[in-house]
Design a protein around this motif. Structure first.
Motif, PDB file in Angstrom:
ATOM      1  N   LEU A  93       0.837  -1.198   0.000  1.00  0.00           N
ATOM      2  CA  LEU A  93       0.000   0.000   0.000  1.00  0.00           C
ATOM      3  C   LEU A  93       0.878   1.256   0.000  1.00  0.00           C
ATOM      4  N   ALA A  94       1.979   1.232   0.748  1.00  0.00           N
ATOM      5  CA  ALA A  94       2.913   2.360   0.736  1.00  0.00           C
ATOM      6  C   ALA A  94       3.508   2.561  -0.658  1.00  0.00           C
ATOM      7  N   GLU A  95       3.882   1.455  -1.317  1.00  0.00           N
ATOM      8  CA  GLU A  95       4.410   1.537  -2.690  1.00  0.00           C
ATOM      9  C   GLU A  95       3.365   2.135  -3.633  1.00  0.00           C
ATOM     10  N   ARG A  96       2.120   1.688  -3.488  1.00  0.00           N
ATOM     11  CA  ARG A  96       1.051   2.196  -4.353  1.00  0.00           C
ATOM     12  C   ARG A  96       0.793   3.683  -4.105  1.00  0.00           C
ATOM     13  N   ALA A  97       0.844   4.122  -2.850  1.00  0.00           N
ATOM     14  CA  ALA A  97       0.646   5.534  -2.541  1.00  0.00           C
ATOM     15  C   ALA A  97       1.783   6.378  -3.130  1.00  0.00           C
ATOM     16  N   ASP A  98       3.004   5.891  -3.023  1.00  0.00           N
ATOM     17  CA  ASP A  98       4.153   6.584  -3.594  1.00  0.00           C
ATOM     18  C   ASP A  98       4.024   6.675  -5.118  1.00  0.00           C
ATOM     19  N   ALA A  99       3.660   5.564  -5.741  1.00  0.00           N
ATOM     20  CA  ALA A  99       3.497   5.549  -7.198  1.00  0.00           C
ATOM     21  C   ALA A  99       2.354   6.463  -7.634  1.00  0.00           C
ATOM     22  N   ALA A 100       1.272   6.490  -6.871  1.00  0.00           N
ATOM     23  CA  ALA A 100       0.148   7.368  -7.192  1.00  0.00           C
ATOM     24  C   ALA A 100       0.602   8.832  -7.195  1.00  0.00           C
ATOM     25  N   ALA A 101       1.393   9.201  -6.209  1.00  0.00           N
ATOM     26  CA  ALA A 101       1.883  10.583  -6.134  1.00  0.00           C
ATOM     27  C   ALA A 101       2.795  10.899  -7.318  1.00  0.00           C
ATOM     28  N   ARG A 102       3.726  10.012  -7.612  1.00  0.00           N
ATOM     29  CA  ARG A 102       4.647  10.234  -8.728  1.00  0.00           C
ATOM     30  C   ARG A 102       3.882  10.378 -10.046  1.00  0.00           C
ATOM     31  N   ARG A 103       2.916   9.486 -10.275  1.00  0.00           N
ATOM     32  CA  ARG A 103       2.152   9.521 -11.531  1.00  0.00           C
ATOM     33  C   ARG A 103       1.235  10.731 -11.609  1.00  0.00           C
ATOM     34  N   ALA A 104       0.897  11.308 -10.460  1.00  0.00           N
ATOM     35  CA  ALA A 104       0.085  12.526 -10.440  1.00  0.00           C
ATOM     36  C   ALA A 104       0.950  13.772 -10.614  1.00  0.00           C
ATOM     37  N   GLY A 105       2.269  13.568 -10.788  1.00  0.00           N
ATOM     38  CA  GLY A 105       3.168  14.686 -11.035  1.00  0.00           C
ATOM     39  C   GLY A 105       3.756  15.328  -9.799  1.00  0.00           C
ATOM     40  N   ILE A 106       3.671  14.643  -8.672  1.00  0.00           N
ATOM     41  CA  ILE A 106       4.199  15.181  -7.419  1.00  0.00           C
ATOM     42  C   ILE A 106       5.636  14.704  -7.253  1.00  0.00           C
ATOM     43  N   PRO A 107       6.576  15.643  -7.127  1.00  0.00           N
ATOM     44  CA  PRO A 107       7.970  15.218  -6.926  1.00  0.00           C
ATOM     45  C   PRO A 107       8.115  14.548  -5.560  1.00  0.00           C
ATOM     46  N   MET A 108       8.648  13.345  -5.568  1.00  0.00           N
ATOM     47  CA  MET A 108       8.822  12.584  -4.333  1.00  0.00           C
ATOM     48  C   MET A 108      10.307  12.479  -4.018  1.00  0.00           C
ATOM     49  N   GLU A 109      10.598  12.322  -2.711  1.00  0.00           N
ATOM     50  CA  GLU A 109      11.991  12.129  -2.303  1.00  0.00           C
ATOM     51  C   GLU A 109      12.525  10.837  -2.900  1.00  0.00           C
ATOM     52  N   GLN A 110      13.825  10.670  -2.788  1.00  0.00           N
ATOM     53  CA  GLN A 110      14.441   9.429  -3.256  1.00  0.00           C
ATOM     54  C   GLN A 110      13.755   8.238  -2.600  1.00  0.00           C
ATOM     55  N   HIS A 111      13.474   7.231  -3.377  1.00  0.00           N
ATOM     56  CA  HIS A 111      12.748   6.061  -2.892  1.00  0.00           C
ATOM     57  C   HIS A 111      13.614   5.235  -1.939  1.00  0.00           C
ATOM     58  N   ARG A 112      13.051   4.879  -0.782  1.00  0.00           N
ATOM     59  CA  ARG A 112      13.723   4.017   0.196  1.00  0.00           C
ATOM     60  C   ARG A 112      12.771   2.915   0.619  1.00  0.00           C
ATOM     61  N   ARG A 113      13.318   1.862   1.158  1.00  0.00           N
ATOM     62  CA  ARG A 113      12.464   0.781   1.681  1.00  0.00           C
ATOM     63  C   ARG A 113      11.604   1.365   2.799  1.00  0.00           C
ATOM     64  N   TYR A 114      10.329   1.058   2.749  1.00  0.00           N
ATOM     65  CA  TYR A 114       9.362   1.576   3.709  1.00  0.00           C
ATOM     66  C   TYR A 114       9.586   0.949   5.085  1.00  0.00           C
ATOM     67  N   THR A 115       9.681   1.776   6.111  1.00  0.00           N
ATOM     68  CA  THR A 115       9.787   1.325   7.492  1.00  0.00           C
ATOM     69  C   THR A 115       8.523   1.753   8.219  1.00  0.00           C
ATOM     70  N   PRO A 116       7.583   0.821   8.459  1.00  0.00           N
ATOM     71  CA  PRO A 116       6.347   1.211   9.132  1.00  0.00           C
ATOM     72  C   PRO A 116       6.634   1.660  10.559  1.00  0.00           C
ATOM     73  N   HIS A 117       6.169   2.854  10.885  1.00  0.00           N
ATOM     74  CA  HIS A 117       6.407   3.388  12.223  1.00  0.00           C
ATOM     75  C   HIS A 117       5.409   4.491  12.543  1.00  0.00           C
ATOM     76  N   LEU A 118       5.217   4.691  13.816  1.00  0.00           N
ATOM     77  CA  LEU A 118       4.391   5.758  14.350  1.00  0.00           C
ATOM     78  C   LEU A 118       5.320   6.541  15.267  1.00  0.00           C
ATOM     79  N   THR A 119       5.564   7.808  14.971  1.00  0.00           N
ATOM     80  CA  THR A 119       6.506   8.608  15.757  1.00  0.00           C
ATOM     81  C   THR A 119       5.905   8.944  17.112  1.00  0.00           C
ATOM     82  N   LEU A 120       6.651   8.608  18.169  1.00  0.00           N
ATOM     83  CA  LEU A 120       6.206   8.870  19.539  1.00  0.00           C
ATOM     84  C   LEU A 120       6.829  10.114  20.133  1.00  0.00           C
TER      85      LEU A 120
END
Length: 180
Positions: A93-120
């Motif tokens: 789902l993270a990959e799909r969200a990133d791809a959706a943004a890129r295909r919509a013309g939104i410049p995204m940061e360099q792609h990295r492996r997704y690390t699921p986290h909630l900042t505390l």
């Protein structure tokens, strides 16, 4: 993506039991979420295409189980709680969200492996000792919940200069996960 109410209550109790952590600013419950793809500033003219592409990403993703699990840090500046359960589905789902943004013309940061986290918590500087908090949260196991929605969230960063002011998060739109 937001944890369930029960997961938030469990995490609140675990955080309250953790040592204070000198030099840490704890995030508020209202800001607890999993970021799938950080998009930065999005121009209004990109929004219709982004919404359409995120809707497609949600339509191709089936609901999946997740639970809060373990803890970690990014450098000496951010303390987080992790996830377990449907991690393959979450990463997809993270990959799909990133791809959706890129295909919509939104410049995204360099792609990295997704690390699921909630900042505390975030440290004011590199001198904060995260170890006592990491030790206290290392065995944390939350109750599973079903992830069934993809949300587009807008961040409103603090602008007043008031000490301790937290960012605000606004759900702009949300789509049910309906894939099989």
């Amino acid at each position: 993506m937001l944890p369930s109410t029960d997961a938030i209550a469990q995490l609140r109790d675990a955080v309250a039991a953790a040592p204070p952590g000198h030099g840490l600013r704890w995030t508020g419950e209202a800001s607890w979420h999993f970021t799938l793809a950080f998009m930065g500033e999005v121009q209004d003219d990109h929004l219709p295409e982004l919404h359409a592409r995120l809707a497609r990403a949600a339509a191709h993703t089936a609901p999946f189980p997740l639970r809060l699990h373990g803890s970690g840090h990014f450098g000496r500046r951010a303390l987080w709680i992790g996830a377990a359960g449907g991690l393959d589905a979450l990463r997809m789902l993270a990959e799909r969200a990133d791809a959706a943004a890129r295909r919509a013309g939104i410049p995204m940061e360099q792609h990295r492996r997704y690390t699921p986290h909630l900042t505390l918590a975030r440290a004011r500087d590199d001198a904060a000792d995260l170890r006592p908090c990491l030790d206290a949260l290392s065995g944390f196991e939350g109750t599973p919940w079903q992830v069934d929605t993809l949300s587009l969230v807008r961040s409103h960063l603090p602008v007043s200069g008031v000490a301790g002011e937290q960012p605000r998060y606004e759900v702009v739109d949300a789509w049910p996960l309906t894939g099989h």
